[in-house]
Design an enzyme around this catalytic site. Structure first.
Site, PDB file in Angstrom:
ATOM      1  CB  CYS A   1      -0.933  -0.003   1.190  1.00  0.00           C
ATOM      2  SG  CYS A   1      -1.884  -1.521   1.298  1.00  0.00           S
TER       3      CYS A   1
ATOM      4  CG  ASN B   1      -6.834  -1.336   1.675  1.00  0.00           C
ATOM      5  OD1 ASN B   1      -6.142  -1.024   0.700  1.00  0.00           O
ATOM      6  ND2 ASN B   1      -6.309  -1.687   2.833  1.00  0.00           N
TER       7      ASN B   1
ATOM      8  CG  HIS C   1      -3.203   2.958   2.170  1.00  0.00           C
ATOM      9  ND1 HIS C   1      -3.898   2.611   1.031  1.00  0.00           N
ATOM     10  CD2 HIS C   1      -3.229   1.863   2.985  1.00  0.00           C
ATOM     11  CE1 HIS C   1      -4.320   1.359   1.155  1.00  0.00           C
ATOM     12  NE2 HIS C   1      -3.933   0.888   2.327  1.00  0.00           N
TER      13      HIS C   1
HETATM   14  O1  UT7 Z   1      -3.558  -1.575   3.785  1.00  0.00           O
HETATM   15  C1  UT7 Z   1      -3.391  -2.082   5.063  1.00  0.00           C
HETATM   16  C2  UT7 Z   1      -4.261  -3.304   5.148  1.00  0.00           C
HETATM   17  N1  UT7 Z   1      -4.716  -3.675   6.432  1.00  0.00           N
HETATM   18  C3  UT7 Z   1      -5.437  -2.908   7.252  1.00  0.00           C
HETATM   19  O2  UT7 Z   1      -5.669  -1.746   7.067  1.00  0.00           O
HETATM   20  C4  UT7 Z   1      -5.993  -3.628   8.456  1.00  0.00           C
HETATM   21  C5  UT7 Z   1      -6.057  -2.772   9.674  1.00  0.00           C
HETATM   22  N2  UT7 Z   1      -6.988  -3.323  10.591  1.00  0.00           N
HETATM   23  C6  UT7 Z   1      -8.318  -3.131  10.493  1.00  0.00           C
HETATM   24  O3  UT7 Z   1      -8.762  -2.444   9.585  1.00  0.00           O
HETATM   25  C7  UT7 Z   1      -9.192  -3.704  11.562  1.00  0.00           C
HETATM   26  O4  UT7 Z   1      -8.396  -4.404  12.503  1.00  0.00           O
HETATM   27  C8  UT7 Z   1     -10.285  -4.664  11.003  1.00  0.00           C
HETATM   28  C9  UT7 Z   1     -11.321  -3.863  10.233  1.00  0.00           C
HETATM   29  C10 UT7 Z   1      -9.674  -5.741  10.126  1.00  0.00           C
HETATM   30  C11 UT7 Z   1     -11.024  -5.330  12.174  1.00  0.00           C
HETATM   31  O5  UT7 Z   1     -11.563  -4.337  13.022  1.00  0.00           O
HETATM   32  P1  UT7 Z   1     -11.289  -4.411  14.591  1.00  0.00           P
HETATM   33  O6  UT7 Z   1     -12.052  -3.311  15.198  1.00  0.00           O
HETATM   34  O7  UT7 Z   1      -9.811  -4.444  14.823  1.00  0.00           O
HETATM   35  O8  UT7 Z   1     -11.975  -5.769  14.974  1.00  0.00           O
HETATM   36  P2  UT7 Z   1     -11.347  -6.977  15.787  1.00  0.00           P
HETATM   37  O9  UT7 Z   1     -10.407  -7.763  14.941  1.00  0.00           O
HETATM   38  O10 UT7 Z   1     -10.868  -6.455  17.107  1.00  0.00           O
HETATM   39  O11 UT7 Z   1     -12.639  -7.854  16.022  1.00  0.00           O
HETATM   40  C12 UT7 Z   1     -13.742  -7.393  16.841  1.00  0.00           C
HETATM   41  C13 UT7 Z   1     -14.860  -8.407  16.742  1.00  0.00           C
HETATM   42  C14 UT7 Z   1     -14.383  -9.849  16.865  1.00  0.00           C
HETATM   43  O12 UT7 Z   1     -15.387 -10.564  17.581  1.00  0.00           O
HETATM   44  P3  UT7 Z   1     -15.204 -10.879  19.150  1.00  0.00           P
HETATM   45  O13 UT7 Z   1     -13.934 -11.649  19.253  1.00  0.00           O
HETATM   46  O14 UT7 Z   1     -15.117  -9.528  19.812  1.00  0.00           O
HETATM   47  O15 UT7 Z   1     -16.445 -11.638  19.476  1.00  0.00           O
HETATM   48  C15 UT7 Z   1     -14.342 -10.351  15.447  1.00  0.00           C
HETATM   49  O16 UT7 Z   1     -14.525 -11.741  15.347  1.00  0.00           O
HETATM   50  O17 UT7 Z   1     -15.477  -8.313  15.452  1.00  0.00           O
HETATM   51  C16 UT7 Z   1     -15.519  -9.615  14.846  1.00  0.00           C
HETATM   52  N3  UT7 Z   1     -15.423  -9.460  13.408  1.00  0.00           N
HETATM   53  C17 UT7 Z   1     -16.490  -9.206  12.618  1.00  0.00           C
HETATM   54  N4  UT7 Z   1     -17.796  -9.063  12.903  1.00  0.00           N
HETATM   55  C18 UT7 Z   1     -18.625  -8.807  11.865  1.00  0.00           C
HETATM   56  C19 UT7 Z   1     -14.309  -9.485  12.622  1.00  0.00           C
HETATM   57  N5  UT7 Z   1     -14.640  -9.274  11.338  1.00  0.00           N
HETATM   58  C20 UT7 Z   1     -15.978  -9.088  11.305  1.00  0.00           C
HETATM   59  C21 UT7 Z   1     -16.903  -8.828  10.281  1.00  0.00           C
HETATM   60  N6  UT7 Z   1     -18.202  -8.685  10.595  1.00  0.00           N
HETATM   61  N7  UT7 Z   1     -16.515  -8.691   8.989  1.00  0.00           N
END
Ligand code: UT7
Length: 335
Positions: A122, A290, A260
């Protein structure tokens, strides 16, 4: 031996045209609800994404590049056959080799032209602008096409709800030329890399380890979202500040901040930590998701088409991601 006076061949680099393209098919949050256990509210709240564009089955990154360049040619009525170097920033080339850039050269029918792909995930587009600027300022080349393009949908695992909601496809292109004008467009730059965190965001179909860390080899994007998020809001924010310090500019001196488009929450956190307001920040996250190396030129071109960016305005462009690497530039907009 000829005594070449470097000052005779040095010039400045200016951006002379921009173009972009996204594929027709749209993948909405409602569509994703049918594929994985997710919902529109969660996706919008956590990422700011409403929809993304997805390439057709037989449409690859080179095809997106062709469209973005044709869009540029139509809008600026320019000649491209005298381009002498092409850099395509991409993590999703059609093939490992030949490069996408060489396909662009062939498609445009350019006879004398270097062509390379650049892989910095990215951070690819801003890294490519840095390199193009160096090649133009040195006097080595006079007209360089820089494209950031991705078909991330081809390497996205649509059964993994933590990644498939994020990524989309698209391409954006800048034409950069040397100029004798004493004002160049690229005012300053900054890069930093931390390869020890490479395993936090990768795609591998070959190696089964990065450093000491075992990784998957299914050829799909794998990420530790929370770790990438933490790194982005702390280390990337620090990098943006370093770039401003290096230029002796503050957020108040800069018209537009274009980080980005990884995730809207990351963008908001970066703004909070670096002093930019959301009103002076451009992104392509809401409608394109993204798009990695394409996200910055897509955000800029949307604003150019809307008449938001004005001639001579100062812009800070900041790419960051897989590597983990970051690459930023401050430019003066010349169109
Ligand atoms: O170009 C660079 C590329 N990468 C990035 O930019 C990634 C950077 N990270 C992120 O954007 C975020 O970490 C994500 C959007 C991927 C995830 O958001 P988050 O707020 O960090 O969520 P999390 O991983 O802490 O998960 C929170 C909860 C979890 O459930 P529990 O364990 O709290 O019950 C996940 O299982 O949300 C759940 N979860 C979802 N729920 C609904 C994870 N993905 C999803 C989903 N829909 N798609």
């Amino acid at each position: 031996m000829n005594d070449i006076n470097r000052s005779d061949i040095r010039s400045n680099a200016v951006i002379t045209a921009i173009g972009s393209y996204v594929p027709e098919r749209i993948l909405t949050n409602a569509d994703l609800e049918k594929l994985v256990d997710t919902n529109d509210e969660w996706i919008v709240q956590r990422t700011g994404i409403k929809e993304r564009h997805i390439a057709a089955v037989h449409q690859f990154t080179s095809h997106l590049c062709f469209e973005a360049v044709h869009n540029m040619i139509e809008r600026y009525n320019i000649t491209v056959t005298d381009i002498d170097y092409i850099i395509v920033a991409t993590s999703t080339p059609d093939a490992v080799f030949p490069s996408v850039a060489s396909q662009v050269q062939s498609h445009l029918g350019i006879e004398n032209c270097g062509a390379v792909d650049l892989q910095a995930a990215c951070a690819g587009f801003t890294a490519a602008i840095q390199l193009a600027n160096g090649l133009l300022v040195s006097g080595a080349y006079r007209k360089i096409l820089v494209v950031g393009a991705e078909t991330l949908s081809k390497i996205t695992d649509y059964s993994d709800r933590t990644t498939c909601i994020l990524f989309g496809d698209g391409a954006g292109a800048f034409l950069m030329e040397s100029s004798d004008d004493d004002r160049g467009n690229v005012l300053s730059m900054y890069s930093k890399t931390d390869g020890s965190r490479g395993h936090q965001l990768y795609r591998s179909s070959l190696a089964s380890a990065i450093g000491d860390h075992a990784i998957h080899t299914n050829g799909m994007i794998v990420q530790n979202g929370r770790e990438v998020y933490r790194w982005a809001v702390s280390h990337v924010a620090e990098g943006v500040k370093q770039l401003m310090e290096r230029s002796r500019l503050s957020a108040a001196d800069i018209n537009w901040f274009i980080p980005h488009s990884a995730n809207m929450r990351i963008i908001e956190a970066l703004c909070e930590r670096t002093g930019f307001s959301l009103d002076q920040t451009l992104s392509s996250i809401k409608l394109f998701g993204n798009t990695s190396a394409a996200s910055i030129p897509l955000a800029i071109d949307e604003a150019v088409k809307a008449g938001t960016i004005k001639h001579d305005q100062i812009m800070l462009l900041y790419g960051f991601g897989g590597g983990l690497t970051q690459s930023g530039i401050i430019i003066r907009w010349s169109l």
